[in-house]
Write a protein that holds these residues in place. Sequence first.
Motif, short mmCIF file in Angstrom:
data_model
loop_
_atom_site.label_atom_id
_atom_site.label_comp_id
_atom_site.label_asym_id
_atom_site.label_seq_id
_atom_site.Cartn_x
_atom_site.Cartn_y
_atom_site.Cartn_z
N ILE A 146 -59.10 48.43 -28.14
CA ILE A 146 -57.77 47.96 -28.53
C ILE A 146 -57.86 47.05 -29.75
N LYS A 147 -58.86 46.19 -29.77
CA LYS A 147 -59.03 45.28 -30.90
C LYS A 147 -59.32 46.04 -32.17
N LYS A 148 -60.19 47.04 -32.08
CA LYS A 148 -60.53 47.85 -33.26
C LYS A 148 -59.31 48.64 -33.74
N ALA A 149 -58.52 49.15 -32.78
CA ALA A 149 -57.33 49.93 -33.15
C ALA A 149 -56.32 49.05 -33.86
N PHE A 150 -56.13 47.82 -33.37
CA PHE A 150 -55.18 46.92 -34.03
C PHE A 150 -55.67 46.54 -35.43
N LYS A 151 -56.97 46.30 -35.55
CA LYS A 151 -57.52 45.95 -36.86
C LYS A 151 -57.25 47.08 -37.87
N LYS A 152 -57.38 48.33 -37.40
CA LYS A 152 -57.13 49.47 -38.27
C LYS A 152 -55.66 49.52 -38.69
N LYS A 153 -54.75 49.31 -37.71
CA LYS A 153 -53.32 49.32 -38.02
C LYS A 153 -52.93 48.16 -38.92
N ALA A 154 -53.51 46.99 -38.67
CA ALA A 154 -53.20 45.83 -39.50
C ALA A 154 -53.64 46.05 -40.94
N ARG A 155 -54.80 46.68 -41.08
CA ARG A 155 -55.29 46.99 -42.43
C ARG A 155 -54.36 47.99 -43.13
N GLU A 156 -53.79 48.90 -42.34
CA GLU A 156 -52.96 49.96 -42.90
C GLU A 156 -51.55 49.47 -43.26
N TYR A 157 -51.01 48.54 -42.44
CA TYR A 157 -49.59 48.19 -42.60
C TYR A 157 -49.32 46.74 -43.01
N HIS A 158 -50.34 45.89 -43.17
CA HIS A 158 -50.04 44.49 -43.48
C HIS A 158 -49.24 44.40 -44.79
N PRO A 159 -48.13 43.67 -44.78
CA PRO A 159 -47.27 43.58 -45.98
C PRO A 159 -48.01 43.08 -47.21
N ASP A 160 -48.99 42.18 -47.03
CA ASP A 160 -49.72 41.67 -48.19
C ASP A 160 -50.52 42.76 -48.88
N LEU A 161 -50.93 43.77 -48.11
CA LEU A 161 -51.74 44.85 -48.67
C LEU A 161 -50.87 46.02 -49.13
N ASN A 162 -49.57 45.96 -48.81
CA ASN A 162 -48.65 47.03 -49.19
C ASN A 162 -47.36 46.44 -49.76
N PRO A 163 -47.47 45.67 -50.85
CA PRO A 163 -46.28 44.98 -51.38
C PRO A 163 -45.18 45.92 -51.87
N ASP A 164 -45.53 47.19 -52.16
CA ASP A 164 -44.53 48.12 -52.70
C ASP A 164 -43.90 49.00 -51.62
N ASP A 165 -44.25 48.78 -50.34
CA ASP A 165 -43.72 49.61 -49.26
C ASP A 165 -43.01 48.72 -48.24
N PRO A 166 -41.68 48.60 -48.31
CA PRO A 166 -40.94 47.71 -47.40
C PRO A 166 -41.08 48.11 -45.94
N SER A 167 -41.34 49.39 -45.64
CA SER A 167 -41.41 49.84 -44.25
C SER A 167 -42.64 49.32 -43.53
N CYS A 168 -43.65 48.86 -44.28
CA CYS A 168 -44.89 48.42 -43.65
C CYS A 168 -44.70 47.15 -42.82
N GLU A 169 -43.74 46.29 -43.22
CA GLU A 169 -43.54 45.04 -42.48
C GLU A 169 -43.11 45.32 -41.04
N ALA A 170 -42.18 46.26 -40.86
CA ALA A 170 -41.72 46.61 -39.51
C ALA A 170 -42.84 47.25 -38.70
N LYS A 171 -43.63 48.10 -39.33
CA LYS A 171 -44.74 48.75 -38.63
C LYS A 171 -45.80 47.74 -38.24
N PHE A 172 -46.03 46.75 -39.13
CA PHE A 172 -47.01 45.73 -38.81
C PHE A 172 -46.54 44.87 -37.63
N LYS A 173 -45.25 44.51 -37.60
CA LYS A 173 -44.71 43.73 -36.49
C LYS A 173 -44.84 44.50 -35.18
N GLU A 174 -44.60 45.81 -35.24
CA GLU A 174 -44.70 46.64 -34.05
C GLU A 174 -46.13 46.67 -33.52
N ALA A 175 -47.10 46.81 -34.43
CA ALA A 175 -48.51 46.81 -34.03
C ALA A 175 -48.91 45.43 -33.51
#
Length: 389
Positions: free
Chosen positions: A24-53
């Motif tokens: 579970i920890k590894k899966a969350f780390k993968k999702k956080a890396r994929e959707y963290h808003p700081d790493l995806n400043p040009d994609d507004p949808s990532c913030e909601a996905k990150f909150k969900e994860a």
Amino acid sequence: MADSKKRDYYDVLGVTKGASEDEIKKAFKKKAREYHPDLNPDDPSCEAKFKEANEAYEVLSDKEKRSKYDQFGHEGLDPSSFGGASFNADLNEILESIFKDFGGFSGFGGFSGGFRSGGGASANPNAPRRGQDINSSVTLSFMEACNGKKEHELRINKMCTCETCKGTGTTSTTSTELCRDCQGRGMLNIQRRTPFGVISEQRVCHHCSGRGHLIKNPCTQCQGLGRIRTAITQRVNIPAGVSDGMILQVSGLGDVGANGGPAGNLRLAVSVRPHPVFVRDGYDIHCEIPITFSQAVLGDEITVPTVDGNVSYSISEGTQSGSVYRLRGKGVQRPSGDRGNQYVKVTVEVPNSLTKNQKNLLKNFENSLTEKNYVKRQSFFEKIKNIFS
């Protein structure tokens, strides 16, 4: 009452219901890396996905919450239990490790080590940003691929600095004014209460789009962006030894960067046309040369084509059809600087359309030979004799 639209937490993280804590920890780390808003400043949808994860991990990483969720689903969870003091302690450690993987915190909008629920700090839109990489292709002849080609001309489309405004986005130096909403910072500090606790975050100022200033008279050529996509002719040097399907990367020939950032790279897909004589195998070259019956019997000096031009090569008496000769260093140049070899296969061409006189001469010649003149034939029939004796 639980939100009926909520996705299953296990599906959110992409794990099975029986997943271990480590999985579970590894899966969350993968999702956080994929959707963290700081790493995806040009994609507004990532913030909601990150909150969900984040919400899914907070439940599944807590034994008590996970047990209730497994029994009753979302209905078994108290929304007020998320965020605040009950925030999972190792989230901060996970997020810090993600940012370290990307070369430290400072490159992502000044992330200072403390996780702020709801997405953390946003990237500074005024910071220099590297231009995008662009893709193109080039078709070369077999010889060009082997020997390289200097100043090959390409026609490419890329983002270039606007020549009209010189990259400023304005028609004059007096056509901008300070943004009153963000006071020139380009960012707004926002705090608000949510079921996850108090969110403190930075957002791009929508009034000035993060520039920190307002453009009163934008450049009509680039619409105030300072950059414009343009078709240009670019000269590139093709190194010796490239092969079909190879991707060449040329630094600095991609889109020009924003806010003074470096340009991206040009990725060049290489196609090589086949050659009528040569066949390439890695850095070696193969070719096949027909020789006459008399050349094979008596030996001769034959002309062999190479990528460097024709060379002379001596074949010995009694050369058999299918014999292969190696020419050292006549292949393709390797990146290390040395070269592969060329392999020459000779095939004896049997003469046809003989006259009656030629046939008689050939029969007389054949009658003059003995089994000693045919080593392979003699060996073959000796093996046959041994099998059936």
